[in-house]
Scaffold this motif. Structure first.
Motif, PDB file in Angstrom:
ATOM      1  N   VAL A   1       6.302  11.029  -4.580  1.00 17.16           N
ATOM      2  CA  VAL A   1       6.938  10.788  -3.343  1.00 17.16           C
ATOM      3  C   VAL A   1       8.143   9.772  -3.527  1.00 17.16           C
ATOM      4  CG1 VAL A   1       6.637   9.722  -1.003  1.00 17.16           C
ATOM      5  CG2 VAL A   1       4.964  11.209  -2.067  1.00 17.16           C
ATOM      6  N   LEU A   2       7.840   8.730  -4.225  1.00 14.84           N
ATOM      7  CA  LEU A   2       8.857   7.662  -4.315  1.00 14.84           C
ATOM      8  C   LEU A   2      10.261   8.003  -5.323  1.00 14.84           C
ATOM      9  CD1 LEU A   2       9.148   5.131  -3.089  1.00 14.84           C
ATOM     10  CD2 LEU A   2       8.328   3.884  -4.875  1.00 14.84           C
ATOM     11  N   ASP A   3      10.075   9.544  -5.849  1.00 12.11           N
ATOM     12  CA  ASP A   3      11.300   9.906  -6.690  1.00 12.11           C
ATOM     13  C   ASP A   3      11.981  10.579  -5.776  1.00 12.11           C
ATOM     14  OD1 ASP A   3      10.296   9.252  -9.171  1.00 12.11           O
ATOM     15  OD2 ASP A   3       8.788  11.043  -9.341  1.00 12.11           O
ATOM     16  N   ILE A   4      11.756  11.039  -4.518  1.00 14.05           N
ATOM     17  CA  ILE A   4      12.514  11.537  -3.379  1.00 14.05           C
ATOM     18  C   ILE A   4      13.544  10.462  -2.886  1.00 14.05           C
ATOM     19  CG2 ILE A   4      12.400  12.815  -1.351  1.00 14.05           C
ATOM     20  CD1 ILE A   4       9.428  13.576  -1.694  1.00 14.05           C
TER      21      ILE A   4
ATOM     22  N   ALA B   1      10.260  -3.859  -4.971  1.00 12.30           N
ATOM     23  CA  ALA B   1       8.984  -3.296  -4.294  1.00 12.30           C
ATOM     24  C   ALA B   1       8.046  -2.856  -5.174  1.00 12.30           C
ATOM     25  CB  ALA B   1       9.383  -2.274  -3.204  1.00 12.30           C
ATOM     26  N   GLU B   2       8.314  -1.944  -6.285  1.00 13.16           N
ATOM     27  CA  GLU B   2       7.493  -1.593  -7.373  1.00 13.16           C
ATOM     28  C   GLU B   2       7.061  -2.765  -8.222  1.00 13.16           C
ATOM     29  OE1 GLU B   2       8.163   2.628  -8.557  1.00 13.16           O
ATOM     30  OE2 GLU B   2      10.286   1.578  -8.643  1.00 13.16           O
ATOM     31  N   ALA B   3       7.858  -3.644  -8.362  1.00 17.08           N
ATOM     32  CA  ALA B   3       7.277  -4.507  -9.511  1.00 17.08           C
ATOM     33  C   ALA B   3       6.499  -5.653  -8.659  1.00 17.08           C
ATOM     34  CB  ALA B   3       8.419  -5.663  -9.781  1.00 17.08           C
ATOM     35  N   ARG B   4       6.712  -5.938  -7.213  1.00 20.51           N
ATOM     36  CA  ARG B   4       5.539  -6.757  -6.722  1.00 20.51           C
ATOM     37  C   ARG B   4       4.426  -5.978  -6.461  1.00 20.51           C
ATOM     38  NH1 ARG B   4       7.187 -11.879  -4.742  1.00 20.51           N
ATOM     39  NH2 ARG B   4       8.986 -12.524  -6.344  1.00 20.51           N
ATOM     40  N   ALA B   5       4.430  -4.686  -5.856  1.00 20.72           N
ATOM     41  CA  ALA B   5       3.201  -4.010  -5.906  1.00 20.72           C
ATOM     42  C   ALA B   5       2.504  -3.899  -6.985  1.00 20.72           C
ATOM     43  CB  ALA B   5       3.581  -2.700  -5.325  1.00 20.72           C
ATOM     44  N   ALA B   6       2.892  -3.925  -8.228  1.00 18.65           N
ATOM     45  CA  ALA B   6       2.408  -3.719  -9.422  1.00 18.65           C
ATOM     46  C   ALA B   6       1.606  -5.162  -9.819  1.00 18.65           C
ATOM     47  CB  ALA B   6       3.390  -3.389 -10.710  1.00 18.65           C
ATOM     48  N   SER B   7       2.174  -6.047  -9.330  1.00 22.90           N
ATOM     49  CA  SER B   7       1.796  -7.293  -9.804  1.00 22.90           C
ATOM     50  C   SER B   7       0.683  -8.208  -8.645  1.00 22.90           C
ATOM     51  CB  SER B   7       2.884  -8.582 -10.122  1.00 22.90           C
ATOM     52  OG  SER B   7       3.704  -8.671  -8.554  1.00 22.90           O
ATOM     53  N   GLY B   8       0.802  -7.621  -7.380  1.00 24.86           N
ATOM     54  CA  GLY B   8      -0.031  -7.912  -6.193  1.00 24.86           C
ATOM     55  C   GLY B   8       0.592  -8.987  -5.588  1.00 24.86           C
ATOM     56  N   GLU B   9       1.984  -9.384  -6.181  1.00 24.44           N
ATOM     57  CA  GLU B   9       2.565 -10.545  -5.394  1.00 24.44           C
ATOM     58  C   GLU B   9       3.085 -10.140  -4.073  1.00 24.44           C
ATOM     59  OE1 GLU B   9       4.824 -13.314  -8.145  1.00 24.44           O
ATOM     60  OE2 GLU B   9       4.942 -11.363  -9.291  1.00 24.44           O
TER      61      GLU B   9
ATOM     62  N   LEU C   1       6.375   7.198   4.769  1.00 27.08           N
ATOM     63  CA  LEU C   1       6.080   7.241   3.368  1.00 27.08           C
ATOM     64  C   LEU C   1       4.629   7.876   3.049  1.00 27.08           C
ATOM     65  CD1 LEU C   1       7.614   4.064   2.023  1.00 27.08           C
ATOM     66  CD2 LEU C   1       8.540   6.497   1.645  1.00 27.08           C
ATOM     67  N   ALA C   2       3.741   7.196   3.900  1.00 30.46           N
ATOM     68  CA  ALA C   2       2.327   7.804   3.718  1.00 30.46           C
ATOM     69  C   ALA C   2       1.825   9.142   4.100  1.00 30.46           C
ATOM     70  CB  ALA C   2       1.480   6.802   4.583  1.00 30.46           C
ATOM     71  N   GLY C   3       3.043   9.725   4.843  1.00 33.01           N
ATOM     72  CA  GLY C   3       2.793  11.120   5.309  1.00 33.01           C
ATOM     73  C   GLY C   3       1.476  11.560   6.181  1.00 33.01           C
ATOM     74  N   SER C   4       0.839  12.507   5.730  1.00 36.30           N
ATOM     75  CA  SER C   4      -0.633  12.724   6.626  1.00 36.30           C
ATOM     76  C   SER C   4      -1.473  11.803   6.319  1.00 36.30           C
ATOM     77  CB  SER C   4      -1.050  14.088   6.098  1.00 36.30           C
ATOM     78  OG  SER C   4      -1.563  14.283   4.813  1.00 36.30           O
ATOM     79  N   THR C   5      -1.626  10.930   5.169  1.00 34.80           N
ATOM     80  CA  THR C   5      -2.295   9.730   4.816  1.00 34.80           C
ATOM     81  C   THR C   5      -2.449   8.944   6.220  1.00 34.80           C
ATOM     82  OG1 THR C   5      -2.184   9.918   2.510  1.00 34.80           O
ATOM     83  CG2 THR C   5      -3.025   7.878   3.447  1.00 34.80           C
ATOM     84  N   PHE C   6      -1.372   8.890   6.965  1.00 33.97           N
ATOM     85  CA  PHE C   6      -1.232   7.786   7.946  1.00 33.97           C
ATOM     86  C   PHE C   6      -2.034   8.308   8.948  1.00 33.97           C
ATOM     87  CE2 PHE C   6       0.799   7.152  12.060  1.00 33.97           C
ATOM     88  CZ  PHE C   6       1.040   5.769  12.234  1.00 33.97           C
ATOM     89  N   TYR C   7      -2.125   9.481   9.572  1.00 31.90           N
ATOM     90  CA  TYR C   7      -3.106   9.697  10.634  1.00 31.90           C
ATOM     91  C   TYR C   7      -4.464  10.256  10.056  1.00 31.90           C
ATOM     92  CZ  TYR C   7      -1.075  14.237   9.713  1.00 31.90           C
ATOM     93  OH  TYR C   7      -0.598  15.606   9.214  1.00 31.90           O
ATOM     94  N   ALA C   8      -4.546  10.754   9.027  1.00 30.77           N
ATOM     95  CA  ALA C   8      -5.853  11.086   8.425  1.00 30.77           C
ATOM     96  C   ALA C   8      -6.700   9.802   7.740  1.00 30.77           C
ATOM     97  CB  ALA C   8      -5.625  12.119   7.200  1.00 30.77           C
TER      98      ALA C   8
ATOM     99  N   GLU D   1       0.992  -1.125   0.003  1.00 30.65           N
ATOM    100  CA  GLU D   1       0.202   0.003   0.024  1.00 30.65           C
ATOM    101  C   GLU D   1       0.886   1.186  -0.028  1.00 30.65           C
ATOM    102  OE1 GLU D   1      -3.047   0.292  -0.438  1.00 30.65           O
ATOM    103  OE2 GLU D   1      -3.567  -1.752  -0.702  1.00 30.65           O
ATOM    104  N   SER D   2       2.104   1.124   0.823  1.00 32.84           N
ATOM    105  CA  SER D   2       2.907   2.345   0.819  1.00 32.84           C
ATOM    106  C   SER D   2       3.537   2.756  -0.787  1.00 32.84           C
ATOM    107  CB  SER D   2       4.043   2.205   1.733  1.00 32.84           C
ATOM    108  OG  SER D   2       4.850   1.354   1.244  1.00 32.84           O
ATOM    109  N   VAL D   3       3.654   1.707  -1.169  1.00 35.51           N
ATOM    110  CA  VAL D   3       4.275   2.037  -2.750  1.00 35.51           C
ATOM    111  C   VAL D   3       3.268   2.527  -3.768  1.00 35.51           C
ATOM    112  CG1 VAL D   3       5.243   0.623  -4.723  1.00 35.51           C
ATOM    113  CG2 VAL D   3       5.906   0.134  -2.538  1.00 35.51           C
ATOM    114  N   HIS D   4       2.000   1.829  -3.469  1.00 33.61           N
ATOM    115  CA  HIS D   4       0.936   2.399  -4.406  1.00 33.61           C
ATOM    116  C   HIS D   4       0.921   3.930  -4.204  1.00 33.61           C
ATOM    117  CE1 HIS D   4      -0.166  -1.553  -5.988  1.00 33.61           C
ATOM    118  NE2 HIS D   4      -0.703  -1.858  -4.898  1.00 33.61           N
ATOM    119  N   TYR D   5       0.776   4.196  -2.778  1.00 34.88           N
ATOM    120  CA  TYR D   5       0.711   5.582  -2.377  1.00 34.88           C
ATOM    121  C   TYR D   5       1.637   6.422  -2.836  1.00 34.88           C
ATOM    122  CZ  TYR D   5       0.408   9.916   0.545  1.00 34.88           C
ATOM    123  OH  TYR D   5       0.456  11.217   0.761  1.00 34.88           O
ATOM    124  N   SER D   6       2.866   6.172  -2.796  1.00 33.91           N
ATOM    125  CA  SER D   6       4.037   7.014  -3.039  1.00 33.91           C
ATOM    126  C   SER D   6       4.250   7.192  -4.488  1.00 33.91           C
ATOM    127  CB  SER D   6       5.300   6.089  -2.568  1.00 33.91           C
ATOM    128  OG  SER D   6       5.245   6.099  -1.128  1.00 33.91           O
ATOM    129  N   ARG D   7       3.724   6.194  -5.222  1.00 32.58           N
ATOM    130  CA  ARG D   7       3.711   6.323  -6.636  1.00 32.58           C
ATOM    131  C   ARG D   7       2.540   7.315  -7.268  1.00 32.58           C
ATOM    132  NH1 ARG D   7       8.063   7.242  -8.810  1.00 32.58           N
ATOM    133  NH2 ARG D   7       9.479   5.453  -9.242  1.00 32.58           N
TER     134      ARG D   7
END
Length: 365
Positions: free
Chosen positions: A109-112, A343-351, A172-179, A94-100
Motif C-alpha cells: 500500500v505504501l508504494d502507491i 514515519a517508516e523509521a520511527r514505526a520500525a524502531s517503535g519510537e 490508509l487502512a482501507g477495509s481494515t478500518f471498519y472491519a 499502526e498505519s505504517v505497519h499495515y501499509s507495509r
C-alpha cells in the motif's frame, strides 16, 4: 505537577486509549463533564469515548487546579490536545505497519503515491499540532497574560488537526478500518475518539468563540509563537539561510499575518458579523500554528529531531497555507519522501513519530 509534566505522564495512556488518557489527566483537570447535559444518571458512556465516564454533576475539582472555572478550562484546553497526540502517534505507527504489510497491485500500500501523500500530510499535521500544543502548554504553565486567548486558539486548531490527520490515516487502512482486524482496530478507535473530543467536551466546543472576542490581544503579543513573529526579519533571514525551500510559503503566511494585524489594528472586528469574527479567529489560530512551527524549527536546529528538518517545517507550513486559502494541494514529492522515510523509521524502531521534539525545544517564556 505542571501541565507539561501531566502531559508527559498521560501521553502513553492516550496511545492505548483516549479514555484511559483522560483518566490519566484526572489529577490535573478532574473528570470532564459532557458538553450536552443529560437528565438520566450521574454519568454517561458515549459510543465514541465508550470507556470514559463523563461527570454530569457539575464542575469537578482536580488534585492540582482548584474549582476555578477559568484556571480549569485553561488546563483542559492546554493539556488534553497535547497529550492526545499520543493517540494520533499510535494510529500513525499502526498505519505504517499495515501499509507495509498489505500487498496490493504488485507492491505494498505504501508504494502507491497517493497513499504516501496521505501519510505525509497526516504526519505534517501531527507535527503542526505538536508545535502548537507545545507552545500552548508553555504559555499556560507560565501564566502568561495572553495565555487564555492563545490556549483557546490552540485547543480549537489542535483538535481539528488531530481529527483530520486521524481520518487521513484511516484511509490508509482501507477495509481494515471498519472491519476492525487485529491489531489495526486501534486506528478505528482513535479516529472515532479524537473526532468526538471537540463535540462532547464543552471546553473545546466553545474554544474558538471564547478566543474570538480577544484575538487582538494575542496578535499584539511579541512572543516567538504569536502571529507577529512571522513578520520578524531575523525569522525570514534564518529561513532564507537554512531552509530555502520554505522561503516562498513563509513569505505568503507573513503577508497574511500582516494583513490580519492591520485589520485588527483598524478595528476590523467592531462591525463584523459573528461568522466573520469566527473566521478571523480561525485564521489567527492558523498563523499561531505557523509561528509555533517556525519557532520549534529554529530552536531544534542542529539536533536530529524531525522538528529541526527544514523539509518537515516546510511541509507543515504548506499544509497551514492550504488551510488559510481553503485549497490543499498535494505536498511536493521531496517533502513526501522525507516524511514517509521518517514515519517508516520511527514505526520500525517503535519510537514516537511526532511528539517530543517541538515540545522540548519551543521557546520558554
Amino acid at each position: 505537577m505542571s501541565i507539561a509534566e501531566s502531559v508527559e505522564h498521560a501521553r502513553p495512556a492516550f496511545q492505548r486509549d483516549v479514555s484511559a488518557g483522560l483518566d490519566a489527566l484526572q489529577p490535573l483537570i478532574g473528570r470532564l463533564a459532557i458538553g450536552h447535559p443529560t437528565p438520566d444518571g450521574d454519568h454517561v458512556v458515549t459510543s465514541a469515548l465508550r470507556n470514559y465516564r463523563f461527570d454530569t454533576t457539575g464542575p469537578a475539582a482536580s488534585d492540582i487546579i482548584p474549582v476555578d472555572g477559568v484556571a480549569r478550562t485553561l488546563a483542559i484546553r492546554a493539556a488534553v490536545p497535547a497529550a492526545a497526540l499520543g493517540a494520533l502517534d499510535a494510529a500513525l505507527r499502526e498505519s505504517v505497519h499495515y501499509s507495509r504489510s498489505r500487498q496490493l497491485y504488485g507492491g505494498t500500500v505504501l508504494d502507491i503515491p497517493h497513499a504516501r501523500s496521505l501519510l505525509a500530510a497526516a504526519l505534517a499535521d501531527a507535527l503542526t499540532a505538536d508545535a502548537l500544543s507545545s507552545a500552548a502548554v508553555c504559555l499556560a504553565d507560565a501564566h502568561a497574560p495572553a495565555a487564555a486567548v492563545a490556549v483557546a486558539l490552540s485547543a480549537h486548531l489542535s483538535c481539528l488537526l488531530l481529527a483530520e490527520a486521524a481520518q487521513q490515516v484511516s484511509v490508509l487502512a482501507g477495509s481494515t478500518f471498519y472491519a476492525r482486524i487485529a491489531p489495526f482496530e486501534l486506528i478505528e478507535q482513535h479516529v472515532r475518539d479524537l473526532a468526538a473530543l471537540p463535540t462532547l467536551v464543552s471546553e473545546f466546543a466553545d474554544a474558538l468563540p471564547s478566543a474570538s472576542v480577544a484575538v487582538d490581544i494575542w496578535c499584539g503579543d511579541a512572543r516567538a509563537t504569536a502571529p507577529r513573529a512571522l513578520l520578524q526579519p531575523d525569522v525570514a533571514a534564518a529561513i532564507a539561510s537554512d531552509a530555502p525551500g520554505a522561503v516562498e510559503v513563509h513569505a505568503a503566511l507573513a503577508e497574511v499575518a500582516g494583513e490580519t494585524l492591520t485589520r485588527l489594528a483598524a478595528g476590523g472586528r467592531a462591525d463584523a458579523d459573528p461568522h466573520q469574527t469566527l473566521e478571523l479567529a480561525h485564521r489567527v489560530a492558523l498563523l499561531t500554528a505557523a509561528a509555533a512551527v517556525v519557532d520549534g524549527w529554529r530552536q531544534a536546529r542542529g539536533s536530529d529531531a524531525i522538528a529541526a528538518d527544514p523539509l518537515a517545517m516546510e511541509a507543515s507550513l504548506r499544509r497551514i497555507r492550504g488551510r488559510v486559502g481553503r485549497r490543499q494541494p498535494p505536498l511536493p514529492t521531496d517533502l513526501v519522501a522525507r516524511l514517509v522515510a521518517h514515519a517508516e523509521a520511527r514505526a520500525a524502531s517503535g519510537e514516537e513519530m511526532a511528539i517530543g521534539p517541538a515540545r522540548a525545544t519551543v521557546t520558554p517564556l
